[in-house]
Design a protein around this motif. Structure first.
Motif, PDB file in Angstrom:
ATOM      1  N   GLU A 168      -0.672   1.127   2.448  1.00 17.44           N
ATOM      2  CA  GLU A 168      -0.855  -0.253   1.938  1.00 17.44           C
ATOM      3  C   GLU A 168      -2.515  -0.262   1.331  1.00 17.44           C
ATOM      4  N   SER A 169      -2.861   0.338   0.577  1.00 22.59           N
ATOM      5  CA  SER A 169      -4.254   0.592   0.033  1.00 22.59           C
ATOM      6  C   SER A 169      -4.217   0.222  -1.452  1.00 22.59           C
ATOM      7  N   PRO A 170      -5.205  -0.470  -2.035  1.00 21.03           N
ATOM      8  CA  PRO A 170      -5.190  -0.561  -3.520  1.00 21.03           C
ATOM      9  C   PRO A 170      -4.933   0.416  -4.534  1.00 21.03           C
ATOM     10  N   GLN A 171      -4.010   0.425  -5.356  1.00 21.19           N
ATOM     11  CA  GLN A 171      -3.500   1.544  -6.215  1.00 21.19           C
ATOM     12  C   GLN A 171      -3.243   0.755  -7.670  1.00 21.19           C
ATOM     13  N   LEU A 172      -3.583   1.499  -8.650  1.00 20.93           N
ATOM     14  CA  LEU A 172      -3.212   0.982 -10.162  1.00 20.93           C
ATOM     15  C   LEU A 172      -1.775   1.080 -10.218  1.00 20.93           C
ATOM     16  N   SER A 173      -1.128   0.106 -10.856  1.00 26.90           N
ATOM     17  CA  SER A 173       0.025   0.141 -11.373  1.00 26.90           C
ATOM     18  C   SER A 173       0.582   1.151 -12.466  1.00 26.90           C
TER      19      SER A 173
END
Length: 903
Positions: A368-373
C-alpha cells in the motif's frame, strides 16, 4: 562454477602447464601481427578467461594462483633416469610462448608460481596440503588424472572446458578405487606417456581389483604368492621392485617450499588498459569481449528514481523527448506473455550532458504505497511510445511488446539489444542481458534471485517491495541502453546492419502477432487420442513382459540394460557414468536389426510414450483457458543458423511421417468458418545448393520443373527415367538430402541399408554427376577454418566452433555444420523475409487471415473461407518472389479443417 557450500575460504589452483599444452595442440599455428607464434598464448588466455567467467566467488575471502612446470629435470629422474625420457622436446614454435603466457598472467592480475626441481603437480599438491591445514577448501583447475590422488573431502578438481567437477565419486569411477589408493593403481598399471614402467600385464581394471582385494601395493606384493592366476603372480613377483619405483614416481610431493605464501594469492582487478594493449599487440582483439571482471563487480553510478506521481512521469517524458531515445523494460508477474500481468515499467535515457539516468514506475505492486494508475501511464507514455522521432530500445522486446499490447501500448520505432547481439555472435555466445553486461560492460547485474528469492520462497514481482524492485528494474533499463551504445556500433563494424534492419528487427512484431494468435486445439480429440495411446501402451507393456520373461519398469534404462546384457548376455555396450548399461535408441536399433524382438518393442513403446507425454498430455496442459488455443513461444536468438525455435510447447517437432504424428496434427483445428492453410517451400535447401554451388545439372532440372529425385536416381543408378521406381526415388531423396548435411559413407550406408563401400561409391558417383558440389563443400570447410564462420546469402555469419579441433568426431561435426549452415541459414533468412512481407500485406489490407506457425520450410495460416480464393495465390506469389535465384522457388499449398489435412 558455484561457490563451495562451506563458508571457509577456497584456494583455486590452476594447472598452468597442463593448459599450455592443451591450448597448443587444440589450435592452429597462429601468429601475432609481428609474426611471433602465439597460438598457445591465445589458447591459454582463452581457457583462463573461460575459467574466470565460471568463477563466482567472494574475492575478499578466496585465493587463486596458476602453477607452472619450472623445467623438464626434476627429482624423479634421480629415482628413475628414464622417467619421461621418451617425451619429445617442446616444439620450437612453443618455446618462445612460455614467457608470453607468464606475462598474460601478470596482465590478468592472476598470481603464478613454479619451483625448480619439481613438477607443477608437486607444487599444486604442496599448496593443497598447506591450504587444508589452514582449514580451507581447495579446487584444482585441471582434469589431469595424476592430480586425482589429492581428492578428498576438502579437495576437488574442476575442468573448466567441460564444466565438470571431479570429486571422490568421479575418481572412483575413473580408477575403480578411492583417491587415497590411486597411486597404488597407477604404480601397477604404469604410464607409457611418462615412461612409468608399472608391472607388465597389469592393466587398469586388474590393478583396481588387486588393490581393492589387498588394500595397498605393499600388501599386494607381500601376498603376491597367494594369487591363483599364474601369469599375474609371476609378473608381480618378477617386477616387484619396478612397481615400488613406479609408486615413487607417481606419488606427488606435498612438502615443496612454496614460492608464494597463500596469503599473497589474492586476485586483483586487471588493469583494463594493460589488458587491451596486450591483446591488441598479439592480435587477440576478440578476447576483449571475453574478458570478465575478475574482481568485485562494477557498480552503477546512476541514481535510480522511483516514479510515483504524474508530475515526475511528465518530467521524465520531457527528458526523453529531448534525448530522442529511451530504453524500456517491463516487470511482470511471470514469463508467459499470455498469463502474466504488468507490474511496472522502467525507463532509461540521456540527460543534457549525455549521461544515463534511469527510473522505475511501479504500477501493480501489492504494498500500500503510492503508485500511478494504468490510465495515467497510458496518458503520458502512449504518445511518447508512438512518437517516430524517439527510438525505443529494449532487450528481448518480443516479450515487452507482447505484454504492453495487452494494455493498449505500442512501441515504434524500436531496437532490440538481444537481436543486435544475435546478429553479431549467433552460435558463439548467449544473448541474455546479464551475460551481455558481463561480456561488454564488465558489469554484474542484480539477479532476480537476489531480489525475489529462490525455490518455494520465491516471490512474484508484484510481491517485492518497491524499494527493492526499483534498483533491479531500473538497472535493466540502464544496462540495455549502455549495451545499445556498444552493439549498434559493433553491428556497423561487422557489416551485419542490413541483416538486422531488413530481417531480424522487423520480424519481432510479426512473431508477437503469431504468439498472440495461437492455434486452436481440440481437447476432445486429444483426450480420445490419449485414451487410445494409453491402451496401446498397456498392450505393448504386456508384450514386452512376455518377451523379457518377467515384469520390470519399461521406462528404466537401468532395468532394461540388466535384462539385455546380464540376464540375456547380449553384447554389452559401454556403461554410463552411473555404471548402468547404455540403452539409447542406437543400441536398441542395432539389437533390433539383429532380430531381437524385445528391443524393437521397447523402441515402439518409447516412441508412443513420448507422443503421449509430450504432445497429448503436454498440449492439453498448454491450452489457454481464455482463448482455447495453444500459444507457443518462438525464440529469436537461439540457433546458430538463424532458424526460429519453438518451445512451451514445441510445435516444430511433431512427427509428420508416422500415422500417430498425423493423428496429433489432426487435433490442431481451424476456428469455425475458417480453414488452416499450409504454404510450404518445396526442396528449398536443394534449390539453394544448386544456386550457391552453381551446379548446372541441378539448375537446369529445377528450371525445367523436373523431378530432382527421379533425375538423381537415374544418374546414380544408371537407369533410364522410365525405369525409376518409388524405391529408387526414395534412395535418391536420401542421397540428395544426406549430401546437404555432409553425410558420411557409413551414415548413408545405414540409411540405405547397404555396405559402406557401396555408399562410398554412390557418393563418388554423385559428385561426378554433379560437379561443383564437392568444390562447394571443400570451399565451405576452408572458409570456416580461415575465418571461423560461413555466411548465408544475406550475409548472416554462422560460426563453426570446433572446426580446428584435433578430435576427428568434433571436427567432422563442425565441418558438416560449415557445409549445411549457408543452406539452412539462407533458408531461414528467406522464410523470415517472406513472413515479414506477408504480415505487412495482411496488416495493410486488413485481412482477417492470421499467420499462426512457422515450421522451418512451412507457414501455417488460419484463413476465413471467403478469403481463400483471392489470398492464396497472392501469398504464394509473395513467397516465391521474395528473392531472385538462378532456380525458381516453388511453394506447395494445402488446406483443410485441421493441420494434417492442410499439410
Amino acid at each position: 562454477m558455484t561457490q563451495p557450500s562451506s563458508s571457509l575460504s577456497t584456494v583455486y589452483l590452476i594447472d598452468g602447464s597442463g593448459f599450455i599444452f592443451r591450448a597448443f595442440h587444440a589450435l592452429p599455428p597462429l601468429k601475432s601481427p609481428a609474426g611471433i607464434p602465439v597460438g598457445a598464448v591465445y589458447g591459454f588466455c582463452n581457457i583462463l578467461l573461460r575459467f574466470l567467467e565460471k568463477l563466482n566467488h567472494d574475492h575478499t575471502r578466496d585465493y587463486l594462483g596458476v602453477v607452472f612446470d619450472a623445467g623438464r629435470q626434476t627429482f624423479r629422474q634421480q629415482i628413475y633416469p628414464d622417467y619421461k625420457a621418451h617425451r619429445p622436446e617442446a616444439p620450437p614454435e612453443l618455446i618462445p610462448q612460455f614467457p608470453l603466457i607468464r606475462e598474460a598472467c601478470q596482465v590478468l592480475s592472476v598470481p603464478f608460481m613454479e619451483a625448480a626441481g619439481y613438477e607443477a603437480d608437486d607444487l599444486i599438491a604442496s599448496y593443497a596440503e598447506k591450504a587444508k591445514h589452514r582449514g580451507y577448501k581447495v579446487v584444482i583447475v585441471s582434469s589431469d588424472k595424476d592430480l586425482m590422488q589429492l581428492v578428498d573431502d576438502q579437495v576437488t578438481l574442476f575442468d573448466p572446458l567441460k564444466s565438470r567437477r571431479i570429486g571422490k565419486e568421479e575418481v572412483l569411477e575413473k580408477f575403480g578405487v578411492s583417491p587415497d589408493k590411486v597411486i597404488d593403481v597407477q604404480a601397477l598399471m604404469g604410464d607409457s606417456s611418462d615412461n612409468v614402467p608399472g608391472v607388465p600385464g597389469i592393466g587398469p581394471k586388474i590393478a583396481a581389483e588387486l588393490i581393492q582385494q589387498f588394500g595397498s601395493l605393499e600388501q599386494l606384493l607381500v601376498h603376491a604368492h597367494t594369487l591363483k592366476q599364474t601369469k599375474r603372480r609371476e609378473s608381480l613377483q618378477t617386477y616387484a621392485d619396478q612397481a615400488r619405483i613406479s609408486k615413487q614416481l607417481v606419488l606427488l610431493r606435498r612438502d615443496v617450499d612454496l614460492p608464494l605464501t597463500i596469503d599473497t594469492l589474492r586476485p586483483q582487478n586487471p588493469d583494463w588498459q594493460r589488458c587491451q594493449d596486450f591483446f591488441q599487440k598479439y592480435g587477440f582483439k576478440s578476447l576483449m569481449n571475453r574478458l570478465k571482471d575478475t574482481g568485485p563487480a562494477k557498480t552503477s553510478s546512476v541514481i535510480y528514481e522511483t516514479v510515483t506521481t504524474l508530475s515526475q512521469l511528465q518530467k521524465w517524458k520531457a527528458w526523453i523527448d529531448q534525448a530522442g531515445l529511451v530504453a524500456v523494460d517491463t516487470e511482470t508477474t511471470g514469463l508467459n506473455i499470455q498469463k502474466s500481468d504488468l507490474v511496472g515499467i522502467s525507463l532509461a535515457t540521456l540527460d543534457s550532458n549525455q549521461k544515463i539516468q534511469a527510473c522505475y514506475i511501479p504500477l501493480a505492486h501489492q504494498e500500500e504505497s503510492p503508485q500511478l494508475s494504468l490510465a495515467e501511464i497510458i496518458l503520458v507514455l502512449n504518445p511518447l511510445f508512438l512518437n517516430y522521432g524517439i527510438l525505443k530500445i529494449g532487450h528481448n522486446l518480443k516479450f515487452d511488446l507482447g505484454i504492453l499490447q495487452k494494455y493498449g501500448l505500442t512501441l515504434v520505432p524500436f531496437a532490440d539489444t538481444m537481436v543486435l547481439s544475435y546478429c553479431l555472435d549467433a552460435g558463439k555466445h548467449g544473448h541474455g542481458l546479464d551475460e551481455l553486461a558481463l561480456r561488454h560492460l564488465q558489469y554484474k547485474t542484480l539477479s532476480f534471485a537476489e531480489v525475489a528469492g529462490t525455490g518455494k520462497n520465491q516471490k512474484t514481482f508484484d510481491e517485492i517491495p518497491i524499494s527493492k524492485a526499483t534498483p533491479y528494474a531500473a538497472e535493466d533499463a540502464e544496462v540495455t541502453l549502455r549495451l545499445y551504445q556498444i552493439l549498434s556500433l559493433a553491428l556497423q563494424e561487422h557489416h551485419q546492419n542490413t541483416l538486422y534492419q531488413r530481417v531480424e528487427r522487423p520480424l519481432i512484431p510479426v512473431i508477437v502477432r503469431i504468439e498472440t494468435a495461437g492455434i486452436r486445439v481440440d481437447p476432445e480429440k486429444l483426450t480420445a487420442l490419449g485414451r487410445e495411446f494409453a491402451e496401446r501402451l498397456a498392450l505393448l507393456e504386456q508384450e514386452i513382459y512376455q518377451l523379457a520373461g518377467r515384469t520390470f519398469n519399461v521406462g528404466s534404462p537401468k532395468q532394461l540394460g540388466e535384462i539385455l546384457f546380464e540376464e540375456w548376455s547380449l553384447p554389452a555396450p559401454k556403461k554410463t557414468k552411473t555404471g548402468a548399461y547404455t540403452t539409447d535408441s542406437d543400441v536398441l536399433e542395432a539389437l533390433a536389426a539383429q532380430g531381437h524382438s524385445l528391443p524393437a518393442r521397447v523402441l515402439e513403446w518409447r516412441s508412443l510414450a513420448k507422443l503421449q507425454s509430450t504432445y497429448v498430455d503436454g498440449l492439453l496442459a498448454s491450452i489457454n483457458p481464455d482463448t482455447g488455443r495453444v500459444h507457443t513461444s518462438f525464440s529469436l536468438a537461439t540457433t546458430s543458423t538463424g532458424r526460429l525455435s519453438s518451445s512451451d510447447p514445441n510445435l516444430q517437432n511433431i512427427p509428420i511421417r508416422t500415422e500417430d504424428g498425423r493423428k496429433i496434427r489432426q487435433a490442431f483445428v481451424a476456428a469455425p468458418g475458417m480453414k488452416l492453410v499450409s504454404l510450404d517451400y518445396s526442396q528449398i535447401e536443394l534449390r539453394l545448393l544448386a544456386h550457391i554451388a552453381k551446379v548446372e545439372p541441378l539448375i537446369q532440372a529445377f528450371q525445367q520443373g523436373r523431378d530432382i529425385h527421379q533425375i538423381t536416381a537415374s544418374e546414380i543408378f544408371g537407369l533410364p527415367l522410365d525405369q525409376i521406381d518409388s524405391h529408387h526415388r526414395r534412395q535418391a531423396k536420401a542421397i540428395n538430402f544426406g549430401i546437404i548435411y555432409g553425410i558420411s559413407s557409413f551414415g548413408l550406408g545405414q540409411q540405405l541399408g547397404i555396405s559402406g563401400s557401396q555408399a562410398s561409391q554412390i557418393i563418388k558417383t554423385y559428385f561426378e554427376r554433379y560437379p561443383g558440389i564437392q568444390d562447394y563443400m571443400e570451399h565451405c570447410k576452408e572458409l570456416a577454418r580461415q575465418q571461423g564462420y560461413v555466411e548465408t546469402l544475406m550475409g548472416r555469419r554462422c560460426y563453426t566452433p570446433g572446426i580446428l579441433e584435433k578430435n576427428p568426431a568434433l571436427r567432422g561435426f563442425a565441418e558438416r555444420q560449415a557445409i549445411n549452415a549457408p543452406l539452412q541459414g539462407s533458408n531461414a533468412d528467406i522464410i523470415k523475409k517472406a513472413m515479414i512481407q506477408i504480415d505487412t500485406y495482411l496488416q495493410h489490407y486488413k485481412y482477417a487471415t492470421r499467420l499462426l506457425l512457422q515450421v522451418h520450410d512451412e507457414l501455417v495460416f488460419e484463413m476465413p473461407e471467403q478469403e481463400i480464393e483471392v489470398l492464396i495465390p497472392t501469398l504464394k506469389r509473395l513467397m516465391e518472389t521474395i528473392v531472385t535465384l538462378s532456380v525458381p522457388l516453388i511453394v506447395g499449398v494445402g488446406m483443410g479443417y485441421n493441420w494434417d489435412e492442410a499439410h
